[in-house]
Design a protein around this motif. Structure first.
Motif, mmCIF file in Angstrom:
data_model
loop_
_atom_site.group_PDB
_atom_site.id
_atom_site.type_symbol
_atom_site.label_atom_id
_atom_site.label_comp_id
_atom_site.label_asym_id
_atom_site.label_seq_id
_atom_site.Cartn_x
_atom_site.Cartn_y
_atom_site.Cartn_z
ATOM 1 N N ARG A 1 -11.412 -20.982 29.666
ATOM 2 C CA ARG A 1 -12.654 -20.624 27.752
ATOM 3 C C ARG A 1 -14.122 -20.327 28.449
ATOM 4 N N LEU A 2 -14.240 -21.423 28.853
ATOM 5 C CA LEU A 2 -15.588 -21.710 29.381
ATOM 6 C C LEU A 2 -16.414 -20.423 30.498
ATOM 7 N N SER A 3 -15.184 -20.745 31.687
ATOM 8 C CA SER A 3 -15.885 -19.252 32.264
ATOM 9 C C SER A 3 -15.818 -18.066 31.417
ATOM 10 N N ARG A 4 -15.016 -17.822 30.315
ATOM 11 C CA ARG A 4 -14.770 -16.342 29.827
ATOM 12 C C ARG A 4 -16.714 -16.629 28.995
ATOM 13 N N GLU A 5 -17.056 -17.812 28.637
ATOM 14 C CA GLU A 5 -18.309 -17.873 28.031
ATOM 15 C C GLU A 5 -19.491 -18.022 28.576
ATOM 16 N N ALA A 6 -19.469 -18.165 30.051
ATOM 17 C CA ALA A 6 -20.573 -18.251 30.858
ATOM 18 C C ALA A 6 -20.530 -16.763 31.506
ATOM 19 N N ALA A 7 -19.517 -15.903 31.325
ATOM 20 C CA ALA A 7 -19.514 -14.705 31.836
ATOM 21 C C ALA A 7 -20.149 -13.844 31.025
ATOM 22 N N ALA A 8 -20.133 -14.107 29.788
ATOM 23 C CA ALA A 8 -20.546 -13.137 28.438
ATOM 24 C C ALA A 8 -21.547 -13.320 28.120
ATOM 25 N N THR A 9 -21.878 -14.442 28.334
ATOM 26 C CA THR A 9 -23.494 -15.320 28.548
ATOM 27 C C THR A 9 -24.453 -14.464 29.410
ATOM 28 N N GLU A 10 -23.716 -14.456 31.065
ATOM 29 C CA GLU A 10 -24.485 -13.753 31.824
ATOM 30 C C GLU A 10 -24.666 -12.283 31.850
ATOM 31 N N ALA A 11 -23.936 -12.233 30.803
ATOM 32 C CA ALA A 11 -23.848 -9.648 30.940
ATOM 33 C C ALA A 11 -24.514 -9.545 30.035
ATOM 34 N N ALA A 12 -24.917 -10.716 28.676
ATOM 35 C CA ALA A 12 -25.938 -11.011 27.038
ATOM 36 C C ALA A 12 -27.736 -11.048 28.187
#
Length: 109
Positions: free
Chosen positions: A98-109
């Protein structure tokens, strides 16, 4: 399926923005003309950071931990989850994913 099905997260988001803002406002009260623009800008930055959603704060934290672990690829890759779990051994697999997905979403934003 094993587990209780809960989506609990062990990572707590700590926000010091209010305390930092109070210190900056206090400094602004006694600041000279040369210091005021910088302190006013700092207050604006703190106010913006205070409004960030918890998922974004967790994502930035996880991204930094993943990168510090040496992973340079996508933040939601299996290798990123492994790097995060090496950096933070107390995380469960579900939490790290879950944290890695949040990290990816944050980086993409």
């Amino acid at each position: 399926m094993i587990g209780n099905g809960k989506q609990d997260m062990a990572v707590v988001v700590v926000r010091d923005a209010e305390a930092i803002g109070a210190v900056l406002r206090q400094a602004l009260e006694s600041a000279g003309a040369e210091e005021r623009p910088g302190l006013e800008r700092a207050l604006a930055v703190v106010a913006g950071a205070a409004g960030a959603p918890d998922a974004e704060v967790r994502g930035r934290w996880a991204g930094r931990r993943i990168r510090a672990g040496g992973h340079q690829g996508p933040l939601d890759a299996v290798a990123a989850v492994k790097a995060l779990r090496r950096a933070e051994p107390g995380l469960s697999l579900r939490q790290a994913v879950r944290l890695s997905r949040e990290a990816a979403a944050t980086e993409a934003a």
